[in-house]
Scaffold this active site. Sequence first.
Site, PDB file in Angstrom:
ATOM      1  N   TYR A 217     -41.352 -51.592   5.781  1.00 33.69           N
ATOM      2  CA  TYR A 217     -40.981 -50.514   4.575  1.00 33.69           C
ATOM      3  C   TYR A 217     -39.776 -50.948   3.796  1.00 33.69           C
ATOM      4  O   TYR A 217     -38.717 -51.515   4.518  1.00 33.69           O
ATOM      5  CB  TYR A 217     -40.323 -49.149   5.229  1.00 33.69           C
ATOM      6  CG  TYR A 217     -39.994 -48.168   4.435  1.00 33.69           C
ATOM      7  CD1 TYR A 217     -40.838 -47.514   3.606  1.00 33.69           C
ATOM      8  CD2 TYR A 217     -38.607 -47.500   4.575  1.00 33.69           C
ATOM      9  CE1 TYR A 217     -40.386 -46.649   2.530  1.00 33.69           C
ATOM     10  CE2 TYR A 217     -38.092 -46.758   3.407  1.00 33.69           C
ATOM     11  CZ  TYR A 217     -39.138 -46.431   2.708  1.00 33.69           C
ATOM     12  OH  TYR A 217     -38.696 -45.194   1.880  1.00 33.69           O
TER      13      TYR A 217
ATOM     14  N   LYS B 220     -27.129 -49.810   3.869  1.00 41.08           N
ATOM     15  CA  LYS B 220     -26.695 -49.321   5.054  1.00 41.08           C
ATOM     16  C   LYS B 220     -25.252 -49.689   5.161  1.00 41.08           C
ATOM     17  O   LYS B 220     -24.384 -49.170   4.506  1.00 41.08           O
ATOM     18  CB  LYS B 220     -27.690 -49.641   6.083  1.00 41.08           C
ATOM     19  CG  LYS B 220     -29.028 -48.703   5.886  1.00 41.08           C
ATOM     20  CD  LYS B 220     -29.831 -48.588   7.106  1.00 41.08           C
ATOM     21  CE  LYS B 220     -31.236 -48.366   6.652  1.00 41.08           C
ATOM     22  NZ  LYS B 220     -31.683 -46.998   6.596  1.00 41.08           N
TER      23      LYS B 220
ATOM     24  N   ASP C  19     -35.548 -58.622   3.535  1.00 42.02           N
ATOM     25  CA  ASP C  19     -35.177 -57.285   3.349  1.00 42.02           C
ATOM     26  C   ASP C  19     -34.431 -56.899   4.703  1.00 42.02           C
ATOM     27  O   ASP C  19     -34.766 -56.474   5.498  1.00 42.02           O
ATOM     28  CB  ASP C  19     -36.234 -56.343   3.384  1.00 42.02           C
ATOM     29  CG  ASP C  19     -35.749 -54.914   3.316  1.00 42.02           C
ATOM     30  OD1 ASP C  19     -34.581 -54.599   3.307  1.00 42.02           O
ATOM     31  OD2 ASP C  19     -36.511 -53.950   3.116  1.00 42.02           O
TER      32      ASP C  19
HETATM   33  C1  LIG Z   1     -35.788 -52.229   5.773  1.00 46.20           C
HETATM   34  C2  LIG Z   1     -35.570 -51.357   4.897  1.00 46.20           C
HETATM   35  N1  LIG Z   1     -35.634 -51.420   3.431  1.00 46.20           N
HETATM   36  C3  LIG Z   1     -35.430 -50.773   2.490  1.00 46.20           C
HETATM   37  C4  LIG Z   1     -35.104 -49.274   2.695  1.00 46.20           C
HETATM   38  C5  LIG Z   1     -34.706 -48.213   1.712  1.00 46.20           C
HETATM   39  O1  LIG Z   1     -33.419 -48.060   1.585  1.00 46.20           O
HETATM   40  P1  LIG Z   1     -32.782 -46.685   0.882  1.00 46.20           P
HETATM   41  O2  LIG Z   1     -33.461 -45.602   2.092  1.00 46.20           O
HETATM   42  O3  LIG Z   1     -31.329 -46.798   1.121  1.00 46.20           O
HETATM   43  O4  LIG Z   1     -33.502 -46.651  -0.466  1.00 46.20           O
HETATM   44  C6  LIG Z   1     -34.900 -49.052   3.936  1.00 46.20           C
HETATM   45  C7  LIG Z   1     -34.611 -47.600   4.617  1.00 46.20           C
HETATM   46  O5  LIG Z   1     -34.537 -47.444   5.589  1.00 46.20           O
HETATM   47  C8  LIG Z   1     -35.231 -50.010   4.985  1.00 46.20           C
HETATM   48  O6  LIG Z   1     -35.049 -49.731   6.384  1.00 46.20           O
END
Ligand SMILES: Cc1ncc(COP(=O)(O)O)c(C=O)c1O
Length: 433
Positions: free
Chosen positions: A146, A272, A244
């Site tokens: 994700y 985060k 990511d």
């Molecule tokens: C690996 C990863 N990338 C991107 C995101 C998206 O981040 P946000 O919820 O701050 O938009 C998340 C959210 O949990 C994530 O775990």
Amino acid sequence: MSQSYEKSQLLHSRAIKSLVGGVNSPVRSFKRVGGKPLLAEKAAGAFLWDVDGNRYVDFVMSYGPHLFGHSPEPIKMALKKVCEGSPCYGMTSEGEIEWAELLLKRLPGAEKVRALSTGTEACMTAIRLARGITGRDLVVKFSGHYHGHVDSLMVDAGSGIATLSSEAAPDSKGLPRALVDLARVAEFNNLESVAQIFAKDGNSIACVILEPVMGNMGVVAPDPAFLRGLREICTRHGALLIFDEVMTGLRVHSRSAQGRYGITPDLTCLGKIVGGGLPLSALAGPAKFMDQLAPLGGVYQAGTLSGNPVSIAAGLAMLKWIDQEDPYARLEEVGQRLERAFLEAASRRKREISVSRVGSMISVYFRKDPVRNANDCRAVDEAAFNRYFHGMLEAGCLLPPSPFEAYFLASVHADLSKDDLEGRIEKAFSVFG
Ligand SMILES: Cc1ncc(COP(=O)(O)O)c(C=O)c1O
């Protein structure tokens, strides 16, 4: 004795009238595990209290930002101070520079950073930048990974075999087919699935984006050889490798997953922890790539609240705290302790589980065999998970309400007594007789 959830239920009934599904992010609805969601009242250290006064050992930790625990004093102090001024200026302020310098110190392959507000934005910008740099359109992602709700990344062909086709299935309504068609979905820990996509479309692939430690189907560790192989394939084909690290950044190692596994990506997305619990994310990489962003380059990205002093104050306090405390040995220790607690409690109840852990990210899968990819994660006993989830709640442990989410530990979990950690888990597994 059963806990009371009366006030949570009343507030939830009120919430569903004004908030979509009663929540502002879908996982919070408890749809997957059944029952009504709890509403939070306050949290401190390793504990969270719901509005009925029930106290839980919190393994959600707001899905990752809290490395040291809830209500963190250094961050609260920094916020009090910054809130004496204006919450935003629309101009650069010194804190942004300090935050960038501290962050870059922990990303050896990166020279410049752009602050954004969410992980979604960081990933969206990363793939736009990769497309701008390479002049190519296709993006390779992995099943079950994700990257926020970015249109062209919300595809997951769902099985290793389907992943090799370009007929990726969209995960949401409202995604233009033209964008879905630009995604190729490979299987995590399966280099051959990536090699086949490159063999067919190599000249059109702008980037490979992945969670270097998979966290969004629960935790799945990478084979180090898999990450090395991705690095090699991307370099050979002139595609950018994007890590990511929104979830893993500054969590699984002091230099994130790239430090833990010794692989340097071309671009890194962070979120985060880098914001200390406030909306702040980052895209980082070498100057030759990052300078392609506006105002220096032709790849546009902007944000009214990007780098606002309030988020920066929290993020900066977090980065300084990490420098001071170096919490990673302690996080590893408590991770091992929790892993042992789950395995022992399950074994006493003759319940087959597989615990998957990388540092302070951990998942319990109701299956015997270890997990290597999204298909393995999907092959769990969901009914057993749901009994366990509600058993954990009754025993005073808060988990993410889905079998496909990672649990996050903070260094304060290491201070929990045996009664509060091992004892509660033991009690929760009594749902299995
Ligand atoms: C690996 C990863 N990338 C991107 C995101 C998206 O981040 P946000 O919820 O701050 O938009 C998340 C959210 O949990 C994530 O775990």
